[in-house]
Design a protein around this motif. Structure first.
Motif, PDB file in Angstrom:
ATOM      1  N   PHE A 127       0.825  -1.213   0.000  1.00  0.00           N
ATOM      2  CA  PHE A 127       0.000   0.000   0.000  1.00  0.00           C
ATOM      3  C   PHE A 127       0.860   1.264   0.000  1.00  0.00           C
ATOM      4  O   PHE A 127       0.481   2.276  -0.576  1.00  0.00           O
ATOM      5  CB  PHE A 127      -0.924   0.002   1.222  1.00  0.00           C
ATOM      6  N   GLN A 128       2.005   1.210   0.642  1.00  0.00           N
ATOM      7  CA  GLN A 128       2.861   2.396   0.721  1.00  0.00           C
ATOM      8  C   GLN A 128       3.403   2.810  -0.642  1.00  0.00           C
ATOM      9  O   GLN A 128       3.810   3.954  -0.824  1.00  0.00           O
ATOM     10  CB  GLN A 128       4.026   2.120   1.680  1.00  0.00           C
ATOM     11  N   ARG A 131      -4.786   3.091  -3.787  1.00  0.00           N
ATOM     12  CA  ARG A 131      -4.850   2.610  -2.402  1.00  0.00           C
ATOM     13  C   ARG A 131      -6.303   2.540  -1.925  1.00  0.00           C
ATOM     14  O   ARG A 131      -6.707   1.571  -1.269  1.00  0.00           O
ATOM     15  CB  ARG A 131      -4.043   3.560  -1.519  1.00  0.00           C
ATOM     16  N   ALA A 132      -7.084   3.570  -2.278  1.00  0.00           N
ATOM     17  CA  ALA A 132      -8.492   3.587  -1.879  1.00  0.00           C
ATOM     18  C   ALA A 132      -9.271   2.456  -2.556  1.00  0.00           C
ATOM     19  O   ALA A 132     -10.127   1.815  -1.939  1.00  0.00           O
ATOM     20  CB  ALA A 132      -9.112   4.937  -2.229  1.00  0.00           C
ATOM     21  N   SER A 135      -8.530  -0.854  -0.924  1.00  0.00           N
ATOM     22  CA  SER A 135      -9.111  -1.001   0.415  1.00  0.00           C
ATOM     23  C   SER A 135     -10.508  -1.608   0.377  1.00  0.00           C
ATOM     24  O   SER A 135     -11.000  -2.093   1.396  1.00  0.00           O
ATOM     25  CB  SER A 135      -9.168   0.358   1.111  1.00  0.00           C
ATOM     26  N   SER A 136     -11.153  -1.582  -0.786  1.00  0.00           N
ATOM     27  CA  SER A 136     -12.502  -2.144  -0.901  1.00  0.00           C
ATOM     28  C   SER A 136     -12.504  -3.624  -1.279  1.00  0.00           C
ATOM     29  O   SER A 136     -13.565  -4.219  -1.436  1.00  0.00           O
ATOM     30  CB  SER A 136     -13.312  -1.352  -1.944  1.00  0.00           C
ATOM     31  N   TRP A 193      -7.831  -5.820   3.979  1.00  0.00           N
ATOM     32  CA  TRP A 193      -7.163  -4.732   3.270  1.00  0.00           C
ATOM     33  C   TRP A 193      -7.709  -3.380   3.708  1.00  0.00           C
ATOM     34  O   TRP A 193      -6.984  -2.395   3.713  1.00  0.00           O
ATOM     35  CB  TRP A 193      -7.306  -4.915   1.769  1.00  0.00           C
ATOM     36  N   ASN A 194      -8.975  -3.324   4.058  1.00  0.00           N
ATOM     37  CA  ASN A 194      -9.542  -2.076   4.551  1.00  0.00           C
ATOM     38  C   ASN A 194      -8.941  -1.702   5.895  1.00  0.00           C
ATOM     39  O   ASN A 194      -8.706  -0.522   6.183  1.00  0.00           O
ATOM     40  CB  ASN A 194     -11.065  -2.204   4.669  1.00  0.00           C
ATOM     41  N   PHE A 210      -5.660  -0.172   5.200  1.00  0.00           N
ATOM     42  CA  PHE A 210      -5.851   1.177   4.658  1.00  0.00           C
ATOM     43  C   PHE A 210      -5.939   2.217   5.769  1.00  0.00           C
ATOM     44  O   PHE A 210      -5.538   3.368   5.592  1.00  0.00           O
ATOM     45  CB  PHE A 210      -7.118   1.194   3.794  1.00  0.00           C
ATOM     46  N   HIS A 211      -6.450   1.826   6.933  1.00  0.00           N
ATOM     47  CA  HIS A 211      -6.619   2.767   8.042  1.00  0.00           C
ATOM     48  C   HIS A 211      -5.530   2.614   9.110  1.00  0.00           C
ATOM     49  O   HIS A 211      -5.663   3.166  10.207  1.00  0.00           O
ATOM     50  CB  HIS A 211      -7.998   2.582   8.674  1.00  0.00           C
ATOM     51  N   LEU A 269       0.503   3.902   7.704  1.00  0.00           N
ATOM     52  CA  LEU A 269       0.344   4.164   6.276  1.00  0.00           C
ATOM     53  C   LEU A 269       0.206   5.656   5.989  1.00  0.00           C
ATOM     54  O   LEU A 269       0.419   6.098   4.861  1.00  0.00           O
ATOM     55  CB  LEU A 269      -0.887   3.408   5.749  1.00  0.00           C
ATOM     56  N   TRP A 270      -0.144   6.431   7.002  1.00  0.00           N
ATOM     57  CA  TRP A 270      -0.430   7.856   6.791  1.00  0.00           C
ATOM     58  C   TRP A 270       0.615   8.778   7.405  1.00  0.00           C
ATOM     59  O   TRP A 270       0.412   9.972   7.496  1.00  0.00           O
ATOM     60  CB  TRP A 270      -1.813   8.173   7.369  1.00  0.00           C
TER      61      TRP A 270
END
Length: 475
Positions: free
Chosen positions: A95-96, A103-104, A107-108, A113-114, A117-118, A122-123
């Motif tokens: 994801f990075q 990435r979005a 996440s679905s 994987w979701n 994403f959070h 990662l942020w």
């Protein structure tokens, strides 16, 4: 119907039963009825066994194609299971490397994987790409996603940059996002304009207000790159008041609203500052002496951009030799990097006496006289790049640089001229310490000693490694 081998006979039945012959009744009456009932039952079971057998065995003429298809389906099914069962840290690493949009979308795919994403990790590092033009090469970050990031992950953001195009709307959008980063702990902030004017067209009050939000709330900023922006002295005072213990890098080239007093404020309070980049008009004897004080910083890198937009209309002052010497005594290992974008007639104030510059880049044509000064007055020179000179060979100037600049390890020549003999002599004097040697073939002029075919072997001999002229410089 294919014959079923005896080892597939159902347990509990007489092995004397034939799979192809009906059961012959040996006794009349009830036993005959029993035999009749068992016959159809076993026939149905036999058909089921035959069907199962056909699923996993293939006639010889169809076997290769069907087997490949069957194996491919099994492989696809196995791959899908493997992707779904990837460890959390592996998915996080993948994801990075994805853009925000990809990435979005990823996440679905599934709940696992979701969750990734959070993940706060990662942020920690994020680049906002903002553009308005349909022809821009930037992939703009969708506004809805930006709002989600600010809402859910603002407190996780640590390494943040904003990349905008030349449109004022893009810069305005960046300021709006900055204004919302109230609950943040940003360590690195970069404002990058891919083309002018961008941030310089934004209202100064709006820009400073947005930047102040970050300066006040982060309290742990260590690296700031805000070139070509309307940042001013009061905002720098806010920066110092809240981040003096953590600031290590400050890059503010082409910031016309900043004065030498603003830089002095930073130098006076931010004792951990190690890298400073600014325009030459902010450099002064007073600043160099301030940076040389025992109570002040120990710089490792000082970058100075010397830029002229209007030839003949910009006045450049001269820095005293004593001020340079004071800085070197205080920080003996400091790298002083100078980028020149001047016209030939504007070089007069520079290198008239010893200057401790280590890296020199000339983006426009520079005269033979100026290169001669560098050979005389830049003993700490490590790297030299000359994009253009003229039609006169630079043999004497290069040889002088090789003699006087004993630390020189890298050189690049663009639209210049040097004879093959002069170039070989230069390389011979520098020897194996030249780790970077980027010279276009068009620069070299054949003479009575060497031609183009011979030059690469002679230079390679003195460098101690294989070398060829460049078709295009790599710097």
């Amino acid at each position: 119907m294919p014959r079923v081998s005896s080892n597939l006979s159902p347990v509990g039945y007489d092995h004397g039963f034939s799979c192809t012959q009906p059961v012959e009744p040996k006794i009349q009456g009830k036993q005959k009825v029993l035999s009749i009932r068992i016959g159809p039952l076993y026939s149905r079971m036999k058909r089921r066994l035959s069907f199962k057998s056909r699923r996993h065995t293939f006639p010889s003429h169809e076997e290769p194609a069907k087997r490949q298809k069957w194996m491919r389906r099994r492989s696809e099914s196995s791959s899908a299971q493997d992707w779904g069962n990837l460890p959390h840290h592996v998915v996080l690493q993948i994801f990075q490397h994805l853009s925000l949009i990809d990435r979005a979308k990823a996440s679905s795919v599934c709940r696992c994987w979701n969750d990734v994403f959070h993940t706060p990790d990662l942020w920690r590092r994020f680049e906002f790409e903002l553009n308005q033009s349909a022809t821009s090469y930037l992939r703009s970050t969708h506004p809805d996603l930006i709002q989600q990031i600010i809402k859910k992950h603002a407190q996780h953001l640590q390494y943040v940059s904003f990349k905008v195009d030349s449109c004022t709307e893009s810069a305005e959008a960046a300021c709006d996002i900055l204004s919302q980063l109230v609950n943040c702990t940003i360590k690195t902030l970069g404002l990058i304009s891919t083309a002018r004017p961008s941030f310089m067209d934004v209202s100064q009050a709006h820009f400073v207000s947005a930047l102040t939000v970050v300066f006040v709330n982060s309290k742990s900023l260590s690296s700031i790159k805000i070139d070509d922006t309307p940042v001013d002295d009061p905002s720098l005072k806010v920066l110092v008041a809240n981040n003096s213990d953590t600031l290590k890098l400050l890059k503010m080239s082409s910031c016309p609203h900043v004065s030498p007093a603003g830089i002095l404020c930073v130098a006076d309070q931010c004792h951990g500052l190690r890298e400073l980049a600014l325009n030459y008009h902010l450099l002064s004897d007073e600043l160099l002496l301030a940076l040389s004080s025992e109570k002040r910083v120990h710089l490792e890198h000082l970058r100075i951009d010397v830029v002229s937009e209007n030839p003949g209309q910009t006045h450049f002052h001269t820095i005293k030799r004593s001020s340079w010497e004071a800085l070197i005594r205080h920080s003996p290992k400091v790298n002083i990097v100078m980028y020149f974008f001047l016209y030939e007639e504007e070089f007069e104030p520079f290198f008239c006496e010893d200057t401790p510059v280590t890296h020199l880049y000339f983006g426009r044509a520079v005269s033979k006289e100026m290169l001669g000064r560098i050979g005389l007055n830049c003993p700490r020179l490590v790297e030299l790049v000359v994009c253009a000179n003229g039609l006169e060979p630079l043999d004497e100037e290069l040889i002088r640089i090789a003699e006087r600049c004993q630390s020189l390890t890298a050189i690049g020549l663009g639209e210049c001229e040097v004879t093959c003999s002069g170039f070989v002599e230069f390389v011979k004097m520098c020897g194996g310490r030249l780790t970077q040697l980027s010279i276009m073939e068009e620069v070299l002029i054949p003479d009575s000693s060497f031609n183009i075919e011979q030059i690469h072997s002679e230079v390679s001999k003195h460098l101690g490694r294989m070398w060829f002229p460049d078709m295009m410089p790599t710097w």
